[in-house]
Design a protein around this motif. Sequence first.
Motif, PDB file in Angstrom:
ATOM      1  N   SER A 128      -0.483  -2.744   4.322  1.00  0.00           N
ATOM      2  CA  SER A 128       0.002  -1.372   4.163  1.00  0.00           C
ATOM      3  C   SER A 128       0.126  -0.685   5.522  1.00  0.00           C
ATOM      4  CB  SER A 128      -0.919  -0.572   3.240  1.00  0.00           C
ATOM      5  OG  SER A 128      -2.105  -0.263   3.910  1.00  0.00           O
TER       6      SER A 128
ATOM      7  N   GLY B 238       0.818  -1.209   0.000  1.00  0.00           N
ATOM      8  CA  GLY B 238       0.000   0.000   0.000  1.00  0.00           C
ATOM      9  C   GLY B 238       0.846   1.249   0.000  1.00  0.00           C
ATOM     10  N   TYR B 239       0.468   2.192   0.851  1.00  0.00           N
ATOM     11  CA  TYR B 239       1.127   3.487   0.822  1.00  0.00           C
ATOM     12  C   TYR B 239       2.239   3.598   1.858  1.00  0.00           C
ATOM     13  CZ  TYR B 239      -3.336   4.110  -1.453  1.00  0.00           C
ATOM     14  OH  TYR B 239      -4.430   3.945  -2.239  1.00  0.00           O
TER      15      TYR B 239
END
Length: 384
Positions: free
Chosen positions: A311, A19-20
């Motif tokens: 994430s 993810g981020y």
Amino acid sequence: MVKLHFWDFIILIYLLEFGYGDVIEVPPFNINQKDLIKHLSLVDIKIALPAIYVFGDSFVDNGNNKAILRNKDAIGGGYLPFGIDFDGKPTGRVTNGRIGVDFIATVAGLPYPPPIMGMSKIDRKTIRTGVNYASGASGLLPQNGHFLHKNVINFSQQVDLFENSTMEDLKSTFDSPEGFTQYLSKSLFFIHHASNDLGLTFEVEMEKKYSIDKYAKLLIKEFSKQLKRLYTLGARKFFVSNVSPLGCSPFNINTKNHSGPCVEEINNRVSVYNGLLPGLLEKLQSILPGSKFVLGDIYKVFQDVFEMPRSYGFKDVNTSCCIDNNGTRIQVCAPNIAPCKDKKNRVFFNPFHPSETMHFLWARRFFKDSSICSPINLIQLMQA
Ligand SMILES: *[C@@H]1O[C@H](CO)[C@@H](O)[C@H](O)[C@H]1NC(C)=O
Ligand SMILES: *[C@@H]1O[C@H](CO)[C@@H](O)[C@H](O)[C@H]1NC(C)=O
Ligand SMILES: *[C@@H]1O[C@H](CO)[C@@H](O)[C@H](O)[C@H]1NC(C)=O
Ligand SMILES: *[C@@H]1O[C@H](CO)[C@@H](O)[C@H](O)[C@H]1NC(C)=O
Ligand SMILES: *[C@@H]1O[C@H](CO)[C@@H](O)[C@H](O)[C@H]1NC(C)=O
């Protein structure tokens, strides 16, 4: 047609996997205000919040049930492994370490608001930094939760305690009535409630009496009544959390039928109530002069985690970390049995309640994430 090159592909895989990169690092136990603010990347903020008053259920209870139930009951969180990461002390927080409101207090530079139950007379007359009235298993409706334990403190009783105990105890310690009014109007009123009304209580006692639409309206009506009472008593700054997706709790997914990862029927029920909450808070803010009602969408905080657990650094989203009397991870934690080792990477500590990591995550998102809070975020409300 988009053509992916080798590195695009690697980056895409990385994003899908991680993810981020918003991986959570729970701050050290004794972190101070300055370091926590830095840890949260909340640069240059100034907060002058006099007090935090906490109301609600087991997500925010930090010792009331423990005092009422004398350490024995699982809904009191009064024995190890609860508190194993709270300096090894079971305080009544139903998790391994700190709860969300602990991080909120630290960011405000305030001590953790002590539980009203068991507060000494001296403390009640001198502590001006806030009090916690929350009680696990309690509900918005006064009789809810009684089937679990008849002595839990329902919401109306929590407001009574604020009125008859705290306000009475503190009033005379202020130089003037105006000073006291000003103090109350600047204080934060943090409320996490209704999980118990919508969870077991509904299934055991209410489902046969009400449709979910009628029931959700009844909850909102009672909530409205108590929030108006707090306003009349002097509260102005309200932060109200909605209810998390209870259908994804390890207890529910292990004891009920479901086709997807969660019990959708339960999440749908929660969503009916959550759907009515924004309207209530907007209405109250519009009719109660000087009031600020902020909604925190904890449901979405959980949902985002379930969609992209890795994430955030979670490796397990659906098993309890503690072990029950049957040696499984479905019922309440058995006393004095070592929990899982990877507590930090789990969403749940027991089959109903979040781990410290998850508590830190919801607090962190409430602080500054305007997609989770409306109309302003928690820091903005604390500064207002
Ligand atoms: C609310 O809680 C208080 C304190 O436990 C209790 O005395 C009261 O009976 C409860 N109200 C209802 C309607 O059950
Ligand atoms: C608190 O005050 C309210 C209203 O004055 C009253 O109805 C209630 O019984 C009182 N509760 C306690 C615990 O004293
Ligand atoms: C789950 O579904 C099966 C088959 O439809 C049914 O027999 C069973 O009673 C259900 N179990 C629960 C806990 O609802
Ligand atoms: C928990 O999630 C994992 C995948 O993350 C899945 O394989 C497993 O079936 C889930 N367990 C339950 C009880 O739903
Ligand atoms: C143990 O398992 C039995 C049978 O599945 C169940 O009824 C009981 O609630 C469980 N007790 C605990 C404490 O997990």
